[in-house]
Motif scaffolding. Structure first.
Motif, PDB file in Angstrom:
ATOM      1  N   ASP A   7       0.846  -1.179   0.000  1.00 50.55           N
ATOM      2  CA  ASP A   7       0.000   0.000   0.000  1.00 50.55           C
ATOM      3  C   ASP A   7       0.890   1.241   0.000  1.00 50.55           C
ATOM      4  O   ASP A   7       1.930   1.263   0.666  1.00 50.55           O
ATOM      5  N   LEU A   8       0.505   2.240  -0.740  1.00 54.02           N
ATOM      6  CA  LEU A   8       1.192   3.521  -0.692  1.00 54.02           C
ATOM      7  C   LEU A   8       0.477   4.391   0.328  1.00 54.02           C
ATOM      8  O   LEU A   8      -0.748   4.396   0.408  1.00 54.02           O
ATOM      9  N   ASP A   9       1.242   5.149   1.098  1.00 51.05           N
ATOM     10  CA  ASP A   9       0.650   5.950   2.160  1.00 51.05           C
ATOM     11  C   ASP A   9       1.237   7.350   2.136  1.00 51.05           C
ATOM     12  O   ASP A   9       2.361   7.568   1.677  1.00 51.05           O
ATOM     13  N   LEU A  10       0.493   8.290   2.626  1.00 49.59           N
ATOM     14  CA  LEU A  10       0.910   9.676   2.720  1.00 49.59           C
ATOM     15  C   LEU A  10       1.030  10.010   4.201  1.00 49.59           C
ATOM     16  O   LEU A  10       0.027  10.212   4.882  1.00 49.59           O
ATOM     17  N   PRO A  11       2.254  10.054   4.743  1.00 45.19           N
ATOM     18  CA  PRO A  11       2.398  10.281   6.185  1.00 45.19           C
ATOM     19  C   PRO A  11       2.013  11.706   6.580  1.00 45.19           C
ATOM     20  O   PRO A  11       2.117  12.643   5.782  1.00 45.19           O
ATOM     21  N   TYR A  12       1.559  11.843   7.813  1.00 48.06           N
ATOM     22  CA  TYR A  12       1.136  13.139   8.349  1.00 48.06           C
ATOM     23  C   TYR A  12       2.348  14.025   8.598  1.00 48.06           C
ATOM     24  O   TYR A  12       3.312  13.621   9.231  1.00 48.06           O
ATOM     25  N   LEU A  13       2.282  15.241   8.097  1.00 47.18           N
ATOM     26  CA  LEU A  13       3.306  16.248   8.351  1.00 47.18           C
ATOM     27  C   LEU A  13       2.670  17.372   9.158  1.00 47.18           C
ATOM     28  O   LEU A  13       1.762  18.057   8.671  1.00 47.18           O
ATOM     29  N   ALA A  14       3.135  17.541  10.378  1.00 51.17           N
ATOM     30  CA  ALA A  14       2.554  18.541  11.261  1.00 51.17           C
ATOM     31  C   ALA A  14       2.931  19.944  10.802  1.00 51.17           C
ATOM     32  O   ALA A  14       4.087  20.230  10.504  1.00 51.17           O
ATOM     33  N   ASP A  15       1.943  20.818  10.743  1.00 51.90           N
ATOM     34  CA  ASP A  15       2.146  22.224  10.410  1.00 51.90           C
ATOM     35  C   ASP A  15       2.134  22.998  11.721  1.00 51.90           C
ATOM     36  O   ASP A  15       1.073  23.249  12.301  1.00 51.90           O
ATOM     37  N   ASP A  16       3.324  23.377  12.206  1.00 50.56           N
ATOM     38  CA  ASP A  16       3.439  23.995  13.522  1.00 50.56           C
ATOM     39  C   ASP A  16       2.668  25.302  13.639  1.00 50.56           C
ATOM     40  O   ASP A  16       2.079  25.587  14.685  1.00 50.56           O
ATOM     41  N   MET A  23      -4.129  25.755  18.979  1.00 47.81           N
ATOM     42  CA  MET A  23      -3.908  25.774  20.425  1.00 47.81           C
ATOM     43  C   MET A  23      -4.426  27.074  21.039  1.00 47.81           C
ATOM     44  O   MET A  23      -5.060  27.051  22.094  1.00 47.81           O
ATOM     45  N   SER A  24      -4.164  28.198  20.394  1.00 46.37           N
ATOM     46  CA  SER A  24      -4.622  29.474  20.955  1.00 46.37           C
ATOM     47  C   SER A  24      -6.128  29.651  20.776  1.00 46.37           C
ATOM     48  O   SER A  24      -6.800  30.207  21.646  1.00 46.37           O
ATOM     49  N   GLY A  25      -6.672  29.180  19.674  1.00 48.76           N
ATOM     50  CA  GLY A  25      -8.101  29.334  19.432  1.00 48.76           C
ATOM     51  C   GLY A  25      -8.961  28.384  20.241  1.00 48.76           C
ATOM     52  O   GLY A  25     -10.027  28.764  20.736  1.00 48.76           O
ATOM     53  N   GLN A  26      -8.514  27.156  20.415  1.00 53.48           N
ATOM     54  CA  GLN A  26      -9.293  26.135  21.123  1.00 53.48           C
ATOM     55  C   GLN A  26      -8.904  26.012  22.596  1.00 53.48           C
ATOM     56  O   GLN A  26      -9.555  25.293  23.345  1.00 53.48           O
ATOM     57  N   GLN A  35      -4.180  16.438  16.878  1.00 56.47           N
ATOM     58  CA  GLN A  35      -5.280  15.573  16.458  1.00 56.47           C
ATOM     59  C   GLN A  35      -6.337  16.367  15.684  1.00 56.47           C
ATOM     60  O   GLN A  35      -6.856  15.896  14.669  1.00 56.47           O
ATOM     61  N   ILE A  36      -6.641  17.566  16.149  1.00 61.22           N
ATOM     62  CA  ILE A  36      -7.614  18.410  15.451  1.00 61.22           C
ATOM     63  C   ILE A  36      -7.093  18.780  14.069  1.00 61.22           C
ATOM     64  O   ILE A  36      -7.826  18.714  13.070  1.00 61.22           O
ATOM     65  N   ASP A  37      -5.809  19.158  13.980  1.00 64.66           N
ATOM     66  CA  ASP A  37      -5.211  19.505  12.693  1.00 64.66           C
ATOM     67  C   ASP A  37      -5.247  18.317  11.746  1.00 64.66           C
ATOM     68  O   ASP A  37      -5.571  18.466  10.567  1.00 64.66           O
ATOM     69  N   TYR A  38      -4.914  17.135  12.239  1.00 62.04           N
ATOM     70  CA  TYR A  38      -4.951  15.926  11.405  1.00 62.04           C
ATOM     71  C   TYR A  38      -6.357  15.678  10.868  1.00 62.04           C
ATOM     72  O   TYR A  38      -6.548  15.441   9.677  1.00 62.04           O
ATOM     73  N   ASN A  39      -7.346  15.746  11.745  1.00 57.27           N
ATOM     74  CA  ASN A  39      -8.721  15.463  11.333  1.00 57.27           C
ATOM     75  C   ASN A  39      -9.258  16.506  10.352  1.00 57.27           C
ATOM     76  O   ASN A  39      -9.998  16.169   9.429  1.00 57.27           O
ATOM     77  N   LEU A  40      -8.886  17.767  10.539  1.00 54.44           N
ATOM     78  CA  LEU A  40      -9.397  18.823   9.671  1.00 54.44           C
ATOM     79  C   LEU A  40      -8.656  18.922   8.343  1.00 54.44           C
ATOM     80  O   LEU A  40      -9.273  19.163   7.303  1.00 54.44           O
ATOM     81  N   ASN A  41      -7.340  18.790   8.371  1.00 55.21           N
ATOM     82  CA  ASN A  41      -6.539  19.126   7.199  1.00 55.21           C
ATOM     83  C   ASN A  41      -5.835  17.960   6.527  1.00 55.21           C
ATOM     84  O   ASN A  41      -5.395  18.104   5.389  1.00 55.21           O
ATOM     85  N   TRP A  42      -5.675  16.832   7.199  1.00 51.28           N
ATOM     86  CA  TRP A  42      -4.842  15.780   6.624  1.00 51.28           C
ATOM     87  C   TRP A  42      -5.590  14.488   6.342  1.00 51.28           C
ATOM     88  O   TRP A  42      -5.272  13.768   5.402  1.00 51.28           O
ATOM     89  N   LYS A  43      -6.561  14.176   7.143  1.00 53.61           N
ATOM     90  CA  LYS A  43      -7.262  12.905   7.024  1.00 53.61           C
ATOM     91  C   LYS A  43      -7.877  12.733   5.630  1.00 53.61           C
ATOM     92  O   LYS A  43      -7.770  11.667   5.024  1.00 53.61           O
ATOM     93  N   GLY A  44      -8.488  13.774   5.095  1.00 53.05           N
ATOM     94  CA  GLY A  44      -9.087  13.717   3.765  1.00 53.05           C
ATOM     95  C   GLY A  44      -8.050  13.542   2.670  1.00 53.05           C
ATOM     96  O   GLY A  44      -8.255  12.785   1.716  1.00 53.05           O
ATOM     97  N   LYS A  45      -6.912  14.235   2.802  1.00 53.58           N
ATOM     98  CA  LYS A  45      -5.835  14.101   1.819  1.00 53.58           C
ATOM     99  C   LYS A  45      -5.294  12.673   1.805  1.00 53.58           C
ATOM    100  O   LYS A  45      -5.027  12.107   0.752  1.00 53.58           O
TER     101      LYS A  45
END
Length: 66
Positions: A7-16, A23-26, A35-45
């Motif tokens: 399987d080819l996979d696209l690993p998660y790259l954290a955007d600091d 972190m400041s907003g939530q 986890q929020i960033d992954y679910n919002l911005n990476w999971k779909g990709k």
């Protein structure tokens, strides 16, 4: 040992910057913001990438044989 599938996979790259913004907003910790960033911005990709490369990996699986 037989290769059954691969399987080819696209690993998660954290955007600091995005994580700091979350972190400041939530008002949450780094781990929760990641986890929020992954679910919002990476999971779909990641899902789209897997679905788009399924045909290619299936072709290679047939070519490799046993």
């Amino acid at each position: 040992m037989d290769l059954k599938e691969f399987d080819l996979d696209l690993p998660y790259l954290a955007d600091d910057e995005q994580i700091k913004s979350i972190m400041s907003g939530q008002k949450c910790q780094y781990h929760d913001a990641t986890q929020i960033d992954y679910n919002l911005n990476w999971k779909g990709k990641r899902r789209s990438f897997r679905l788009e490369t399924r045909c290619v990996t299936a072709m290679y699986e047939r070519l490799f044989g046993k």
